[in-house]
Motif scaffolding. Structure first.
Motif, PDB file in Angstrom:
ATOM      1  N   ASP A 410      26.134  62.581  39.907  1.00  0.00           N
ATOM      2  CA  ASP A 410      26.645  62.519  38.528  1.00  0.00           C
ATOM      3  C   ASP A 410      25.701  61.729  37.621  1.00  0.00           C
ATOM      4  O   ASP A 410      26.142  60.896  36.796  1.00  0.00           O
ATOM      5  N   GLU A 411      24.400  61.957  37.796  1.00  0.00           N
ATOM      6  CA  GLU A 411      23.361  61.329  36.985  1.00  0.00           C
ATOM      7  C   GLU A 411      23.352  59.809  37.113  1.00  0.00           C
ATOM      8  O   GLU A 411      22.901  59.102  36.211  1.00  0.00           O
ATOM      9  N   ARG A 412      23.884  59.312  38.235  1.00  0.00           N
ATOM     10  CA  ARG A 412      23.848  57.876  38.507  1.00  0.00           C
ATOM     11  C   ARG A 412      23.123  57.642  39.822  1.00  0.00           C
ATOM     12  O   ARG A 412      23.180  58.462  40.730  1.00  0.00           O
ATOM     13  N   ALA A 464      31.698  58.625  41.883  1.00  0.00           N
ATOM     14  CA  ALA A 464      31.254  60.019  41.906  1.00  0.00           C
ATOM     15  C   ALA A 464      31.808  60.704  43.144  1.00  0.00           C
ATOM     16  O   ALA A 464      31.810  60.125  44.233  1.00  0.00           O
TER      17      ALA A 464
END
Length: 839
Positions: A410-412, A464
């Protein structure tokens, strides 16, 4: 030879010695019960210590029951569990309990029935009923009891809320005369604030099964996990104008994550309750008023963790005798019904034992079917806040593993040492999904309690969902979550405490309370290659009072106690931003907080504040009756107004608080109190929002609506408990320590804050689409969008801080606690910000 105990004369005058025990067969020994309790049922309300003595004597005399202390409440009162079974099984109870997890998966018996009573202290018929049921199980020699003991294991939690029960017993007993009044207006039936419903800190323990804020709840859940009961009862009371309720409740308002079999079995068990109450001639109902949506209640938590939870609500006598629409109700009448449905529960469990065992086997088997991956949870750079959530999850029996390799989702970026993996392949998968769920479209509009509780948002931590299992270590244990911090050198020029740390506020508050001089950075910068952010705390050795212990030594102890990291600064000259002696690094004032309490103030919300000060900040707060404000209000800063109905208070309260602000004081108003302070005569300047077309009545008057539509229309406008998104101005003192401009707050109530015409005075606004999780009517969402969630106005010489939500909600919305800490500790930093052309 049996010894005969002579009872006091007053007991003989009030009730015949050999009267039948409420709800029990006439053959049960009433004399023996009264001898051991010290008085006959209904004579008065028992205190917790009297009940403990009764249970201990019972366990000493009977081979059918054991008693175990499982912990203590915040008030220091013991929590006990009783276990009833046939003697040979009871002698082997430790092995039985140790094998319950495996047995629940395999579908092995015997059925375990957990009987719980009086989570609300002033719903006391449950606690008295527990004593009667315990007596029946321990002493009766009839076929029914022998069958239960042979086929079941019965775990009893006889008093879930000892602190509240004692508060209530003291009240009603001290108001009971020889001729108790049945008038609902009598003082006996109308307790003084905060009343006996709540726990030691005035919390509702029946909402704490999920957050586990209190030791009473944590102690219970640890034992609940071991026993994995098949059926759990939850005995309550409701208003005196009602009869008796038992579930299934309103079917349309049940949690969708609960298996359909739960409702089917609940309905089957309900047949047994109906039969026993019909035989007694007692009225009841079962499909109205109450629901099973919020999973943190005592009757719903079991439904989603492998059992069947059943709520009982008895129309109350709220003391010893009460006039009701059903006739005069004595306390014993209320107790009798709770006894009857305890009996009917055991009858049902015996008859449906095989179905209950098979349901539990299927529940845990289905939880693991087709599961993939799990959840990644990060610490957001604040290990203490993350550990607090992890501890809650572990107490619920959830498996958690430390991450061993970095992974992106999740882009983390989730890094080892700062992130954990929660596998989906475990018994409590349904429960985990419900904890993290963020539904925004719900099949119902009315909720008995809150409509959302997403823990990742409550703790403001990254989460996430992943479908692949990452590289992880061994499962965590509670011992792995102890507070830790790097050693703090005792001697230095200065020390810096990063304000993002969850426990930094406790360290700062302690230093200020001790009399040390502490500064705060108001602009970002860099000192000694250490990145400084707004809100970081500076402790400079050179400015400390000579009369105090060296500040480095005190800082060492506080850092260890609270698990806070402290950096050493070796020079006062910054390489960027403010130097250590800059006006932009002012010395803070020590707060002397006062909180309004008493009539007109929500005891729940006041309890949240008191609990936060006492347990989190580790500092006192002065609690003052709103109806009796002291004349020296100017000695306090700030004054905290929890939510309440302040409009009902005398005008003198508003006048005193108005004068306090004009003279330079600071108000922190929460929830509905934040709208009430807008009525104070302080020269507010608001932007008036135009009424929407939908709200304007025509000349012919408002459009007619069906009477039956009132409840759903009301629900659409009310915010009963939802998670809402807020945009923060992280340059404002009230938002110091936050690095992201987005924050999720928990919201209850339909109130809206008015917008100041000062564009610098609103550091928090709801977003254009504020709903994160839960129910929010479309019209209400439109009205609340872009309105203030957090406002700070300089008025006269003083300051008024308005917070639309309750950042301390139920003691677990940890991600918002910093807002309150900032309001308490940094409010003196808020300056007048009105531009010249605005005047």
């Amino acid at each position: 030879m049996r010894r005969i105990l002579l009872l006091p004369l007053w007991m003989l005058l009030v009730q015949p010695l050999f009267a039948a025990l409420p709800g029990l067969p006439e053959t049960v020994d009433a004399d023996g019960f009264s001898q051991r309790l010290g008085f006959a049922p209904g004579q008065r309300h028992p205190h917790h210590h009297e009940l403990l003595a009764f249970y201990r004597q019972l366990a000493a005399e009977s081979e059918r029951v054991t008693i175990e202390t499982i912990g203590r409440t915040h008030g220091g009162r013991e929590q006990v569990l009783l276990v009833f079974a046939r003697p040979d099984r009871l002698a082997d109870v430790e092995r039985l309990r140790a094998g319950r997890v495996a047995a629940s998966r395999a579908g092995d018996g015997p059925p375990v029935i957990w009987l719980g009573y009086s989570v609300h202290g002033n719903e006391a018929s449950g606690a008295s009923a527990a004593a009667l049921v315990a007596w029946y199980l321990a002493t009766a020699d009839d076929d029914q009891v022998r069958q239960w003991l042979d086929e079941l294991v019965i775990v009893m939690e006889p008093v879930i809320n000892p602190d509240g029960l004692d508060r209530f017993a003291h009240w009603v007993n001290m108001h009971r005369g020889r001729n108790p009044s049945a008038d609902p207006n009598d003082r006996e039936h109308n307790e003084a604030w905060p009343n006996g419903r709540t726990s030691y800190y005035w919390f509702d323990l029946n909402r704490d099964w999920l957050p586990l804020t209190h030791p009473a709840s944590r102690n219970r859940i640890r034992h609940y996990r071991q026993w994995r009961p098949h059926v759990v009862t939850d005995a309550h009371e409701m208003g005196h104008r009602s009869s008796y309720f038992f579930q299934p409740g309103i079917p349309e308002r049940n949690n969708p994550a609960t298996p359909e079999r739960v409702f089917e079995l609940t309905a089957k068990i309900a047949e047994f309750h109906g039969r026993i109450l019909d035989a007694a001639g007692e009225p009841y109902y079962s499909r109205e008023s109450f629901d099973d949506y919020y999973i943190g209640k005592g009757s719903t938590y079991p439904d989603i963790t492998g059992g069947i939870g059943i709520l009982f609500e008895q129309g109350s006598s709220r003391g010893h005798r009460m006039d009701t629409p059903f006739g005069e109700r004595e306390f014993n009448n209320a107790v009798a019904n709770q006894v009857r449905t305890s009996i009917s529960t055991l009858r049902a469990a015996t008859a449906l034992g095989d179905e209950l065992i098979e349901h539990q086997r299927q529940f845990f088997a289905e939880a693991r079917e087709g599961t993939r991956g799990g959840w990644l949870l990060g610490d957001d750079g604040d290990p203490a806040r993350a550990h607090r959530l992890l501890a809650t999850l572990l107490t619920h029996g959830i498996e958690i593993r430390p991450l061993e390799a970095a992974i992106k989702a999740d882009e983390r970026e989730f890094q080892p040492g700062r992130a954990w993996f929660i596998p989906a392949d475990q018994d409590q998968r349904r429960f985990i999904e419900a904890l993290f769920a963020t539904p925004t479209e719900l099949p119902m509009e009315t909720f008995y309690d809150v409509s959302a509780w997403p823990l990742q948002h409550a703790f403001d931590l990254p989460l996430a969902r992943v479908t692949r299992i990452p590289s992880t270590g061994q499962p965590l244990s509670d011992s792995a979550l102890g507070a830790s911090s790097a050693a703090v050198p005792e001697n230095a020029l200065a020390w810096r405490i990063g304000w993002r740390q969850h426990r930094a506020a406790a360290v700062l508050a302690a230093l200020l309370a001790d009399g040390y001089r502490v500064q705060v950075f108001q602009m970002p910068g860099r000192v000694d290659d250490i990145e400084i952010v707004r809100g970081d705390v500076l402790v400079h050795a050179g400015i400390q009072p000579d009369s105090l212990e060296p500040v480095g030594r005190r800082l060492q102890a506080l850092a260890r106690e609270h698990g806070v990291s402290v950096d050493v600064l070796t020079r006062g000259l910054a390489t960027g931003g403010a130097d250590l002696g800059s006006p932009s690094v002012p010395v803070l004032e020590a707060p002397r907080p006062l909180m309004l309490a008493g009539e007109g103030v929500s005891s729940y919300a006041a309890g949240y504040v008191w609990h936060w000060f006492d347990q989190h900040l580790d500092q006192p707060v002065t609690r003052v009756e709103a109806l009796n404000l002291p004349g020296n209000l100017g000695d306090y800063r700030p004054i905290i107004l929890p939510p309440g109905r302040y409009e009902r208070l005398p005008s003198t309260v508003a006048e005193q608080l108005t004068e306090y602000v004009r003279d330079g004081g600071t108000l922190i108003a929460l929830g509905s109190a934040a709208t009430w302070v807008q009525s104070l005569d302080l020269g507010w300047r608001f932007i008036e929002a135009a009424d929407s077309k939908a709200n304007k009545d025509t000349e012919a008057g408002p459009e007619r609506a069906a009477y039956a539509d009132f409840e759903p229309d009301f629900a659409r406008r009310l915010i009963g408990g939802s998670a809402l998104a807020v945009e923060l101005d992280i340059t404002h003192p009230l938002a110091y320590g936050y690095t992201r401009e987005g924050l999720t707050l928990f919201r209850q109530g339909a109130h809206r804050l008015r917008t100041s015409d000062n564009r610098y005075a609103t550091p928090g606004r709801y977003t254009d689409s504020p709903l994160v999780a839960g129910y929010l009517g479309a019209e209400t969402a439109d009205k609340i969008a872009q309105t203030p969630a957090l406002a700070a106005d300089r008025l006269g010489r003083g300051t008024v801080i308005r917070i639309a939500d309750d950042p301390l909600f139920r003691g677990y919305w940890a991600g918002a606690e910093r807002l309150f800490a900032n309001a308490l500790l940094f409010s003196p930093l808020i300056e007048a910000t009105r531009l010249p052309e605005d005047d």
